[in-house]
Design a protein around this motif. Structure first.
Motif, PDB file in Angstrom:
ATOM      1  N   VAL A 101       0.840  -1.205   0.000  1.00  0.00           N
ATOM      2  CA  VAL A 101       0.000   0.000   0.000  1.00  0.00           C
ATOM      3  C   VAL A 101       0.869   1.246   0.000  1.00  0.00           C
ATOM      4  CG1 VAL A 101      -1.643   1.352   1.362  1.00  0.00           C
ATOM      5  CG2 VAL A 101      -1.985  -1.117   1.076  1.00  0.00           C
ATOM      6  N   ARG A 102       1.911   1.241   0.819  1.00  0.00           N
ATOM      7  CA  ARG A 102       2.825   2.390   0.865  1.00  0.00           C
ATOM      8  C   ARG A 102       3.482   2.619  -0.492  1.00  0.00           C
ATOM      9  NH1 ARG A 102       6.066   1.140   6.518  1.00  0.00           N
ATOM     10  NH2 ARG A 102       4.366   1.656   7.964  1.00  0.00           N
ATOM     11  N   ARG A 158       2.327   1.765  -3.471  1.00  0.00           N
ATOM     12  CA  ARG A 158       1.354   2.258  -4.447  1.00  0.00           C
ATOM     13  C   ARG A 158       1.034   3.731  -4.232  1.00  0.00           C
ATOM     14  NH1 ARG A 158      -1.177  -2.839  -3.687  1.00  0.00           N
ATOM     15  NH2 ARG A 158      -2.646  -1.897  -2.205  1.00  0.00           N
ATOM     16  N   ARG A 159       1.024   4.150  -2.978  1.00  0.00           N
ATOM     17  CA  ARG A 159       0.642   5.532  -2.680  1.00  0.00           C
ATOM     18  C   ARG A 159       1.740   6.528  -3.041  1.00  0.00           C
ATOM     19  NH1 ARG A 159      -2.326   5.033   3.252  1.00  0.00           N
ATOM     20  NH2 ARG A 159      -4.338   4.249   2.472  1.00  0.00           N
ATOM     21  N   GLY A 160       2.974   6.194  -2.708  1.00  0.00           N
ATOM     22  CA  GLY A 160       4.015   7.193  -2.878  1.00  0.00           C
ATOM     23  C   GLY A 160       5.166   6.781  -3.752  1.00  0.00           C
ATOM     24  N   ARG A 201       7.716   2.908  -9.836  1.00  0.00           N
ATOM     25  CA  ARG A 201       6.402   3.503 -10.078  1.00  0.00           C
ATOM     26  C   ARG A 201       5.399   2.413 -10.465  1.00  0.00           C
ATOM     27  NH1 ARG A 201       7.085   8.992 -10.448  1.00  0.00           N
ATOM     28  NH2 ARG A 201       9.168   9.764 -10.989  1.00  0.00           N
ATOM     29  N   GLU A 202       4.172   2.831 -10.477  1.00  0.00           N
ATOM     30  CA  GLU A 202       3.117   1.893 -10.914  1.00  0.00           C
ATOM     31  C   GLU A 202       3.270   1.634 -12.401  1.00  0.00           C
ATOM     32  OE1 GLU A 202      -0.845   2.058  -9.036  1.00  0.00           O
ATOM     33  OE2 GLU A 202      -0.277   4.101  -8.593  1.00  0.00           O
TER      34      GLU A 202
END
Length: 341
Positions: free
Chosen positions: A312-313, A315-317, A340-341
């Motif tokens: 989650v971390r 994906r967020r930043g 990056r995504e």
């Protein structure tokens, strides 16, 4: 001495391990297949560095000992990269500062490198428990929690996805091809016990050199001290959670398919078998059976929780870490890598 020259890198950070560090160096000096040199890399601790420099100032029997300051950011990865950059050997081996190597440790490493395709060779790490014996509840399947070889790894000299960093060796040319150990993944002194930096490096090496062969030879044995604090469930849980965080970062970098390749077999075959053994021992009234089964379940759930949080971390930043290019006789210049995504 025939065959490739081997430089041994030992990273140290605290005077609390003074006797352990001396024992580690002595075990290198006693090898049946002598090392070219021993490099003691001290992690931002001038007092320890000066004390070690004084200890090894005078020439002594065995491999030359050089004491270096970590030239990069604080942490194990940068310390190892400093050792790699300074190493004179064709092979660079790594030994933990709280471990001692058996007499033929380097001999078995050197033999494996007779095949020019071999880029890395790891060994077997045996725990030395501070209490004198393994805690009844502590499952062998989770010995990686204390930096040791765990039940489920293949036996003999076999190909693997990655070696384990505390008992490992690489060709110097492997770092030319793939870069050094990534900073921002592994350990930093006494902070949260993260890991997986050697996993990420080995996957990166295999991508840079698709013909590379990575091996583990379980005859290359070291004995790793496990302090009393690591014999307790609290540390077990903390380390399992940190491993989940680290695995999420590696999977984000190299892809879940490769980043979790070995872990799938481990969680679907090795761990269920361990739970079954623990329950069987409990039924037979053997000590620790139920505790081992419960610890395996708890370890899996805790590591999974860390993996979810880490994912989650990321994906967020975006997960950021540095992969340095390791160049001989010069400080490494880190190249920032953003996932990056």
């Amino acid at each position: 001495m025939s065959g490739p020259g081997i430089s041994v890198v030992i990273c140290a950070y605290t005077e609390d391990r003074w006797e352990d560090i001396l024992a580690a160096v002595s075990s290198v000096r006693a090898q049946s297949r002598p090392a070219l040199e021993t490099l003691l890399v001290v992690d931002h601790n001038d007092t320890l560095r000066e004390r070690l420099a004084k200890e090894y100032k005078e020439p002594s029997r065995g491999a030359v000992v050089r004491v270096l300051a970590n030239a990069g950011p604080r942490g194990l990865s940068a310390g190892r990269n400093t050792g790699i950059a300074a190493a004179r050997g064709e092979i660079v081996a790594f030994l933990d500062d709280d471990a001692v190597a058996e007499r033929d440790w380097l001999l078995h490493f050197a033999e494996a490198y007779s095949d020019p395709r071999v880029m890395a060779v790891g060994g077997r790490t045996v725990p030395v428990w501070a209490s004198g014996r393994r805690p009844d509840w502590f499952p062998e399947e989770f010995d990686w929690v204390v930096g040791c070889t765990y039940r489920g790894l293949p036996r003999g000299r076999v190909r693997v996805r990655n070696v384990l960093g505390g008992n490992a060796s690489f060709r110097r040319s492997a770092f030319d091809a793939a870069g050094g150990f990534a900073t921002g993944i592994g350990r930093d002194g006494d902070k949260r016990p993260l890991g997986c930096e050697e996993t990420e490096l080995c996957i990166r090496l295999s991508r840079a050199r698709p013909d590379a062969v990575l091996l583990i030879d379980d005859r290359a044995v070291i004995h790793h001290r496990v302090p009393e604090v690591r014999e307790h469930f609290r540390y077990f849980r903390t380390r399992a959670y940190a491993e989940g965080l680290s695995k999420a970062l590696v999977a984000r970098s190299v892809g879940a398919e490769k980043g979790l390749e070995s872990e799938r077999r481990y969680t679907t075959r090795v761990l269920p078998a361990g739970v079954a053994r623990g329950l069987r021992d409990a039924l037979l009234a053997r000590p620790g059976g139920a505790g081992r089964a419960g610890a395996i379940v708890a370890g899996v759930l805790t590591a999974a929780g860390g993996y979810v949080v880490g994912s989650v971390r990321a994906r967020r930043g975006g997960a950021t870490f540095s992969v340095p290019a390791v160049e001989p006789a010069r400080p490494s210049v880190p190249e920032e890598v953003r996932v990056r995504e």
